[in-house]
Design a protein around this motif. Structure first.
Motif, PDB file in Angstrom:
ATOM      1  N   ASN A  71       0.816  -1.220   0.000  1.00 39.19           N
ATOM      2  CA  ASN A  71       0.000   0.000   0.000  1.00 39.19           C
ATOM      3  C   ASN A  71       0.855   1.277   0.000  1.00 39.19           C
ATOM      4  OD1 ASN A  71      -2.666   0.959  -0.127  1.00 39.19           O
ATOM      5  ND2 ASN A  71      -2.642   1.497   2.052  1.00 39.19           N
ATOM      6  N   VAL A  72       1.906   1.303  -0.831  1.00 37.56           N
ATOM      7  CA  VAL A  72       2.841   2.426  -0.814  1.00 37.56           C
ATOM      8  C   VAL A  72       2.461   3.480  -1.842  1.00 37.56           C
ATOM      9  CG1 VAL A  72       4.783   1.054   0.015  1.00 37.56           C
ATOM     10  CG2 VAL A  72       4.391   1.272  -2.444  1.00 37.56           C
ATOM     11  N   THR A  73       2.903   4.695  -1.591  1.00 38.36           N
ATOM     12  CA  THR A  73       2.841   5.786  -2.564  1.00 38.36           C
ATOM     13  C   THR A  73       4.141   5.758  -3.367  1.00 38.36           C
ATOM     14  OG1 THR A  73       1.468   7.136  -1.119  1.00 38.36           O
ATOM     15  CG2 THR A  73       2.695   8.284  -2.848  1.00 38.36           C
ATOM     16  N   THR A  74       4.035   5.954  -4.696  1.00 36.43           N
ATOM     17  CA  THR A  74       5.209   5.837  -5.558  1.00 36.43           C
ATOM     18  C   THR A  74       5.450   7.133  -6.309  1.00 36.43           C
ATOM     19  OG1 THR A  74       4.765   3.475  -5.865  1.00 36.43           O
ATOM     20  CG2 THR A  74       6.292   4.507  -7.410  1.00 36.43           C
ATOM     21  N   THR A  75       6.649   7.658  -6.183  1.00 34.54           N
ATOM     22  CA  THR A  75       7.076   8.830  -6.954  1.00 34.54           C
ATOM     23  C   THR A  75       8.055   8.365  -8.024  1.00 34.54           C
ATOM     24  OG1 THR A  75       6.791  10.322  -5.074  1.00 34.54           O
ATOM     25  CG2 THR A  75       8.228  11.074  -6.852  1.00 34.54           C
ATOM     26  N   ILE A  76       7.748   8.700  -9.294  1.00 36.02           N
ATOM     27  CA  ILE A  76       8.584   8.268 -10.420  1.00 36.02           C
ATOM     28  C   ILE A  76       9.262   9.486 -11.022  1.00 36.02           C
ATOM     29  CG2 ILE A  76       8.655   7.035 -12.614  1.00 36.02           C
ATOM     30  CD1 ILE A  76       6.045   5.655 -11.798  1.00 36.02           C
ATOM     31  N   VAL A  77      10.581   9.418 -11.144  1.00 33.76           N
ATOM     32  CA  VAL A  77      11.368  10.545 -11.651  1.00 33.76           C
ATOM     33  C   VAL A  77      12.056  10.122 -12.946  1.00 33.76           C
ATOM     34  CG1 VAL A  77      13.229  12.167 -11.146  1.00 33.76           C
ATOM     35  CG2 VAL A  77      11.757  11.343  -9.295  1.00 33.76           C
ATOM     36  N   ASP A  78      11.787  10.870 -14.019  1.00 33.37           N
ATOM     37  CA  ASP A  78      12.465  10.646 -15.298  1.00 33.37           C
ATOM     38  C   ASP A  78      13.818  11.360 -15.262  1.00 33.37           C
ATOM     39  OD1 ASP A  78      12.899   9.848 -17.854  1.00 33.37           O
ATOM     40  OD2 ASP A  78      11.525  11.287 -18.796  1.00 33.37           O
ATOM     41  N   THR A  79      14.804  10.819 -15.932  1.00 33.89           N
ATOM     42  CA  THR A  79      16.135  11.431 -15.931  1.00 33.89           C
ATOM     43  C   THR A  79      16.692  11.490 -17.348  1.00 33.89           C
ATOM     44  OG1 THR A  79      17.375   9.365 -15.653  1.00 33.89           O
ATOM     45  CG2 THR A  79      16.623  10.479 -13.642  1.00 33.89           C
ATOM     46  N   SER A  80      17.701  12.324 -17.511  1.00 37.60           N
ATOM     47  CA  SER A  80      18.392  12.461 -18.795  1.00 37.60           C
ATOM     48  C   SER A  80      19.810  11.935 -18.670  1.00 37.60           C
ATOM     49  CB  SER A  80      18.431  13.935 -19.226  1.00 37.60           C
ATOM     50  OG  SER A  80      19.274  14.110 -20.343  1.00 37.60           O
ATOM     51  N   ALA A  81      20.307  11.317 -19.783  1.00 33.65           N
ATOM     52  CA  ALA A  81      21.675  10.804 -19.793  1.00 33.65           C
ATOM     53  C   ALA A  81      22.650  11.791 -20.424  1.00 33.65           C
ATOM     54  CB  ALA A  81      21.728   9.475 -20.548  1.00 33.65           C
ATOM     55  N   LEU A  82      22.163  12.958 -20.826  1.00 27.27           N
ATOM     56  CA  LEU A  82      23.042  13.939 -21.468  1.00 27.27           C
ATOM     57  C   LEU A  82      24.105  14.420 -20.492  1.00 27.27           C
ATOM     58  CD1 LEU A  82      20.384  16.046 -23.408  1.00 27.27           C
ATOM     59  CD2 LEU A  82      21.937  14.319 -24.343  1.00 27.27           C
ATOM     60  N   PRO A  83      25.330  14.631 -20.958  1.00 33.48           N
ATOM     61  CA  PRO A  83      26.421  15.060 -20.064  1.00 33.48           C
ATOM     62  C   PRO A  83      26.087  16.324 -19.292  1.00 33.48           C
ATOM     63  CG  PRO A  83      27.285  14.361 -22.185  1.00 33.48           C
ATOM     64  CD  PRO A  83      25.816  14.387 -22.333  1.00 33.48           C
ATOM     65  N   GLN A  84      25.402  17.288 -19.957  1.00 33.30           N
ATOM     66  CA  GLN A  84      25.095  18.548 -19.278  1.00 33.30           C
ATOM     67  C   GLN A  84      24.039  18.392 -18.175  1.00 33.30           C
ATOM     68  OE1 GLN A  84      24.752  17.866 -22.483  1.00 33.30           O
ATOM     69  NE2 GLN A  84      22.918  18.789 -23.413  1.00 33.30           N
ATOM     70  N   GLU A  85      23.362  17.243 -18.157  1.00 32.72           N
ATOM     71  CA  GLU A  85      22.350  16.977 -17.137  1.00 32.72           C
ATOM     72  C   GLU A  85      22.866  16.028 -16.054  1.00 32.72           C
ATOM     73  OE1 GLU A  85      19.607  18.564 -17.173  1.00 32.72           O
ATOM     74  OE2 GLU A  85      19.683  19.391 -19.206  1.00 32.72           O
ATOM     75  N   ARG A  86      24.172  15.754 -16.086  1.00 28.54           N
ATOM     76  CA  ARG A  86      24.728  14.742 -15.199  1.00 28.54           C
ATOM     77  C   ARG A  86      24.578  15.116 -13.725  1.00 28.54           C
ATOM     78  NH1 ARG A  86      28.026  11.072 -17.287  1.00 28.54           N
ATOM     79  NH2 ARG A  86      26.503  11.263 -18.960  1.00 28.54           N
ATOM     80  N   ASN A  87      24.620  16.394 -13.396  1.00 32.87           N
ATOM     81  CA  ASN A  87      24.480  16.812 -11.996  1.00 32.87           C
ATOM     82  C   ASN A  87      23.088  16.481 -11.452  1.00 32.87           C
ATOM     83  OD1 ASN A  87      25.616  18.069  -9.642  1.00 32.87           O
ATOM     84  ND2 ASN A  87      24.283  19.831 -10.032  1.00 32.87           N
ATOM     85  N   ASP A  88      22.050  16.750 -12.280  1.00 26.23           N
ATOM     86  CA  ASP A  88      20.683  16.413 -11.866  1.00 26.23           C
ATOM     87  C   ASP A  88      20.515  14.899 -11.740  1.00 26.23           C
ATOM     88  OD1 ASP A  88      19.945  19.055 -11.780  1.00 26.23           O
ATOM     89  OD2 ASP A  88      19.118  19.082 -13.813  1.00 26.23           O
TER      90      ASP A  88
END
Length: 630
Positions: free
Chosen positions: A51-68
């Motif tokens: 019975n959990v709540t689920t948060t789904i986060v999409d991500t980018s593999a681009l080098p400039q997005e590596r910090n996020d």
């Protein structure tokens, strides 16, 4: 587990955003999707594990997005790693898994082969799993499970996110080693304890009734006869010894095999349901709140076993006394403590079982068993609570293991007349070396007298039950302090825990009484405790003590009863222990008398002899002494 936070990772164009969109829209979206979708939160729904709540986060593999990417990976508690072609598959092992490790991330990873609709005709899921997924899973133990999906065909979309949720709520890694194809040792130990607690008659087999009870406890629904027969057939087929299937129940090997089959078939949530019902945490240790519930003992009060606690330990003893000889042999004791780390450490320190009542074979009796647990509860109630948890105590009032204990009324101003409302008492036995303290403790446990002298280094304890006048039973703990005597007598908390002091001296040794005078002078706090003075070895010739004042006169000056003359070789020594327990129960009689009270001027000889005349004389003197005390 209240929330699952899932990070979708993988190379560009493997279909990460399409998977998420297909989940939300419940269909494939043909229009162009933005490169990175904002996080979405899915509320608990029917079928969501735990019975959990689920948060789904999409991500980018681009080098400039590596910090996020780094931030999101470190915040999540499960990773969905997606690939879709040979290049992105190679990157799973060459880049992504090493990258997660470099960040110190220790969360489960679900490996997803997406775009299955683009695979060459004739490529089966079994082939993909065998050729692509299993080699990577063997190299990286963080990978919890694998699945093949297609966002375009909406194939396994709900299933892949369910796997991610389950990887957090019911992780496979702690319980099953896929490389070895075996349950992990910690899971085996936990399941062995579950089996032990469900084997109510301790015959080594789960009978049909015990299996049905287990089913109801864990899953809240009955097990049909057909399902039970199917389970037994499965165990028989998987067993190395199928001939054992003719047994009247399921043994420990069959029980472990059944759970291994659950893990192999991807039904490890079934194992977790069982383990959590028996109070195991995700680390496969018993939950802290279960093992150590809040239980505080106020100052001047004490902890004792409640009737439910005594009943539990009585039943436990009788259940494991397989030969009905009234004692627990070494093997019976080992079997009793099988679901625990072993006997409590404090028992080892007190030389268990020699500190309590044993039978002629040296095995602890029921009387000694209850006395031992009474002492443990008095001295360290948290240890008793831990072992009640290990051993499967089940409360009827919903309060857990604390319902097996009770807290006594705080005792204050013990010099005032009245009864102390408790049933377990601690008495420190003080005296010079060779005064007979150890022999007194042995006599308390009905051990034969030995004239061999062994100096006491570590504190020694003897605990036994005592029947008071009127038939009421209590437990008395006699403790000889050994070389720790100075440290204990200087410790106010230790003195507060003590109910009675028993000053002893060797009546045949002219230098023995001086030690008592020295103790009382060095530790004035002892004056605040009820006391009994005892002249041991009374069967030997009495010696004049080399002190300024003789014991009788010293006690008279304190307005205390004169020393009791006692010998452990006398048959009626038990009367002396009753007297100690009475003084602990009614402590005012063990304090100096006020000026208004009559001072006892008789010398009490306990057990003067075995003849009728001597017995009559003893009874008369004892009654007179008791009258003088009152």
């Amino acid at each position: 587990m209240a929330t699952v936070r899932l990070a979708i990772c993988g190379d560009e164009s493997v279909g990460k955003s399409s998977l998420l969109t297909s989940l939300v829209k419940d269909t494939f979206v043909t229009s162009r999707i933005q490169p990175v979708l904002p996080p979405i939160t899915l509320p608990p729904t029917l079928g969501t594990p735990e019975n959990v709540t689920t948060t789904i986060v999409d991500t980018s593999a681009l080098p400039q997005e590596r910090n996020d990417l780094r931030k999101e990976v470190r915040k999540c508690n499960v990773i969905l790693l997606v690939y879709s072609d040979h290049y992105s598959y190679e990157r799973v092992a060459l880049f992504w898994m090493p990258y997660f490790r470099s960040l110190g991330v220790n969360v489960p990873v679900v490996l997803c082969a997406n775009k299955s609709d683009l695979s060459p005709t004739g490529t089966s899921t079994a082939q993909i799993v065998e050729e692509e997924m299993l080699p990577v899973m063997a190299e990286f133990k963080e990978i919890d499970s694998c699945i093949r999906t297609s966002a375009r065909e909406h194939h396994n979309i709900n299933e892949v996110f369910f796997l991610c949720q389950k990887a957090v709520t019911h992780p496979i890694a702690p319980i099953y080693d896929s490389k070895e194809s075996n349950l992990k040792p910690a899971a085996v130990e936990a399941l062995k304890r579950v089996f032990y607690l469900c084997d109510k008659d301790q015959d080594g087999l789960l009978s049909d009734k015990e299996i049905h009870d287990f089913q109801m406890k864990c899953f809240d629904k009955p097990l049909s006869d057909a399902d039970l027969a199917s389970i037994k057939r499965s165990i028989s087929r998987g067993s190395s010894f199928p001939e054992d299937s003719d047994k009247d129940g399921i043994d420990i090997d069959g029980f472990l095999l059944l759970n291994k089959m659950f893990a192999e078939k991807g039904r490890h949530e079934t194992i977790w349901i069982i383990l959590r019902k028996f109070q195991y945490s995700d680390s496969l240790s018993l939950k802290e709140t279960f093992m150590r519930p809040k239980f505080d003992v106020p100052a001047f009060a004490s902890a004792e076993l409640s009737p439910a606690g005594y009943r539990f330990f009585v039943d436990l003893f009788l259940l494991h006394d397989k030969d009905n000889d009234g004692g627990l042999s070494d093997s019976e004791l080992a079997n009793l403590f099988a679901p625990t780390p072993g006997v409590p450490a404090s028992w080892v320190d007190s030389a268990f079982p020699s500190c309590t009542v044993r039978n002629e074979a040296g095995y602890i009796t029921l009387q000694g068993w209850l006395a031992q647990w009474s002492m443990t509860t008095f001295e360290e109630p948290k240890t008793t609570l831990e072992y009640l948890a290990y051993l499967g105590f089940e409360s009827q009032d919903g309060k857990g293991t604390t319902s097996a204990l009770k807290i006594t009324k705080a005792r204050k101003r013990r010099s005032r007349p009245g009864r102390v409302e408790r049933n377990v008492f601690l008495c420190y036995v003080l005296g010079a070396a060779q005064s007979g303290k150890s022999a007194l403790l042995n006599g308390f446990l009905n051990r034969p007298f030995s004239s061999t002298y062994h100096p006491t280094i570590k504190p020694q304890t003897a605990v036994n039950s005592v029947e008071l006048q009127g038939g009421k039973q209590c437990y008395l703990i006699l403790e000889e302090l050994g070389e720790l005597e100075p440290a204990i007598l200087e410790n106010q908390a230790k003195l507060d825990a003590c109910d009675l002091l028993c000053y002893t001296y060797d009546s045949s040794d002219p230098d023995s009484f001086a030690h008592i005078l020295d103790l009382r002078q060095r530790y004035p706090a002892l004056n605040a405790l009820p006391s009994v003075y005892t002249a041991l070895k009374a069967d030997q010739d009495r010696a004049v003590q080399r002190t300024e004042v003789q014991p009788d006169a010293y006690c008279e000056a304190l307005k205390m009863p004169k020393p009791l003359h006692v010998s452990v070789s006398w048959a009626s020594i038990s009367e002396f222990f009753v007297h100690l327990a009475e003084c602990a129960t009614f402590p005012s009689q063990a304090f100096p008398k006020s000026d208004e009270e009559a001072v006892d001027r008789t010398t009490l000889y306990v057990a003067l002899g075995a003849t009728v005349c001597a017995g009559a004389a003893f009874a008369w003197v004892w009654r007179r002494n008791m009258m003088g005390d009152r």
